[in-house]
Design a protein around this motif. Structure first.
Motif: not given
Length: 523
Positions: A488-517
């Protein structure tokens, strides 16, 4: 002397924080000496799978010896000494030794790249850079005097350290560990973390009998109180990992009977997605402090069911400190779905642009109180960090309900603008993480000619056996969408592209580096 040039505190507030007992005259160096006297033979810091295990007596003696060597090579009161070092007992000895010289630590994350290190060194005007052996060769050419920790420990020159810092003095400059761009330098006193320490002790009912396993990089805010401030003030045993992995974390918990685990939300999700969490005895865990990113409900609830531990969250930042927190007495839904109740000592207002919208219960939080830092070094971007009347702003959009519980609904800069509609990346990620095949998820905007932006989700997959996917470990976008629609998830939250990768890039603080994505999806 304290630097009150920041708008973070007035002199009257400083006096009030001391009078209320939120701030103390006791420093971390004082606490180390107390531990060495009270429990001299108790293990203080243990390097997991390493050769170093320091009792509190040994830790105190090592800090004294290191302070004398630092003084011998010219470290004086007020100097800024950069530390680029892996997480180990040695970095904590070094931090206390620098404090005992009256100098200021410039903390650089172990995973920082040369570009980030150069920016921090230049901004902080550091006098000396101390590294571990692994990073020493990378530090050449940075234009600063550099010493490896091994070389420092062999120096015969012994000096007389300057008087140690006070609890109100600037003792640390670290970076924002942001997910985009170059970091800003944040200025800290010990007392703002001493306040945070007291709150953690109360919320988690911590004692000196606990055994800590902090797996967040030491120089950053969350890592600083979980691996340095609270272990030293409590006099506990802290087990340290050189580098996080789910298997090593679970093995360390079993071997040392760890009772308090401290990790970012991504690490917790990775542990639940790894079979190691079922192979080791994790029943010693009592409390898990997590945060830094949105907490996905499914893996968090599964972790509690598996271990019997309770997960506690604080909401805040490296700059603001804590605004709210959950406690052991909060029910499951409150602990895992909210950032807890607003902390009484921290005054919080909500803004929409420049308008105060506190009465509506929804907006961008701003705060004043004993947990805040002094802001950015040299006042950089203080016009963005502070409101005109001196309240420190967060970058999130939050809701505060009638009972005082705070929930993060998105970031001011982390929305996907699809056809004029703001879609919260955090809400997309929380929905996607309900799929058992997904260990970690990050939602970013994908450029689109018609809608402007669409929703793209990058994911790491869980263990095939745990996830219930096919033997090839495949997960396709239609499968994920079908799963979300079934919930029952709202349709506006549905992903329109899915990218599966081995490891998400991390910043030096351990958070996901969304800038690279974002850069990747733009290309």
């Amino acid at each position: 002397m304290p630097d009150w040039s920041s708008p973070a505190y007035t002199a009257a507030e400083v006096a009030r924080y001391h009078a209320a007992g939120w701030w103390s005259q006791t420093t971390l160096s004082d606490a180390v000496r107390r531990n060495a006297q009270r429990t001299p033979d108790k293990a203080g810091y243990v390097d997991y799978l390493g050769e170093t295990s320091l009792t509190w007596r040994e830790f105190d003696a090592a800090a004294d010896a290191t302070a004398s060597r630092l003084a011998g090579v010219g470290v004086a009161a007020g100097d800024r000494i950069a530390v680029w070092h892996r997480d180990s007992a040695a970095i904590h000895v070094l931090f206390v030794a620098i404090e005992r010289c009256g100098a200021v630590v410039v903390g650089i994350g172990a995973r920082a790249g040369i570009r980030e290190v150069s920016a921090i060194l230049a901004a902080s005007q550091s006098k000396l850079l101390i590294t571990d052996e692994q990073r020493h060769s990378d530090a050449t050419g940075l234009g600063i005097e550099t010493l490896s920790i091994d070389a420092l420990n062999t120096i015969a020159e012994i000096g007389m350290p300057a008087p140690q810092l006070g609890a109100d003095d600037v003792f640390l400059i670290n970076s924002t560990s942001g997910t985009t761009g170059l970091p800003k330098c944040v200025v800290h006193t010990q007392n703002r973390w001493h306040y945070f320490h007291q709150l953690a002790v109360a919320n988690g009912k911590l004692s000196s009998d606990d055994v800590f396993l902090p797996i967040i990089p030491t120089p950053f805010g969350f890592g600083l109180w979980t691996s340095h401030t609270t272990p030293i003030h409590l006099g506990v045993t802290a087990v340290l990992l050189d580098r996080f992995s789910a298997a090593a974390t679970c093995a360390a918990i079993e071997q040392y009977r760890v009772s308090v685990l401290c990790c970012v939300s991504t690490q917790l999700s990775m542990m639940m997605a790894d079979g190691a969490s079922r192979e080791f005895d994790l029943s010693s865990l009592r409390v898990v402090f997590t945060g830094g990113e949105a907490l996905p409900y499914r893996p968090a609830a599964e972790f509690e069911a598996l271990t019997g531990a309770k997960i506690l969250q604080f909401y805040g930042s490296n700059e603001t400190g804590v605004l709210s927190g959950t406690t052991l007495d909060d029910p499951l839904d409150r602990r895992l779905r909210t950032g807890g109740r607003i902390v009484p000592e921290m005054a919080v207002r909500l803004f929409d642009g420049h308008a105060d919208v506190t009465d509506t219960g929804r907006g961008q939080p701003a705060c004043r109180g004993p947990a805040t830092s002094l802001g950015y070094l040299n006042g950089t971007d203080h016009d963005k960090l502070f409101t005109p009347d001196g309240w420190m702003l967060m970058g999130d959009i939050c809701e505060i309900d009638a009972d005082g519980y705070l929930s993060v609904t998105g970031r001011t800069s982390d929305f996907i603008l699809r056809g004029g509609k703001n879609i919260s990346a955090a809400q997309v990620e929380d929905a996607v993480m309900t799929h058992p095949a997904i260990a970690v998820a990050a939602a970013v905007a994908m450029p689109d000619e018609v809608f402007g932006e669409k929703v793209c989700v990058f994911v790491e997959l869980a263990d095939v056996e745990l996830a219930g996917v096919d033997s090839a470990g495949r997960l396709e976008l239609p499968d994920l969408v079908e799963h979300l629609l079934g919930l029952g998830v709202s349709k506006e939250l549905l992903p329109e592209r899915l990218v599966v990768i081995d490891e998400l890039p991390r910043s030096s603080g351990g958070k996901i580096a969304k800038g690279q994505l974002r850069e990747q999806v733009s290309r």
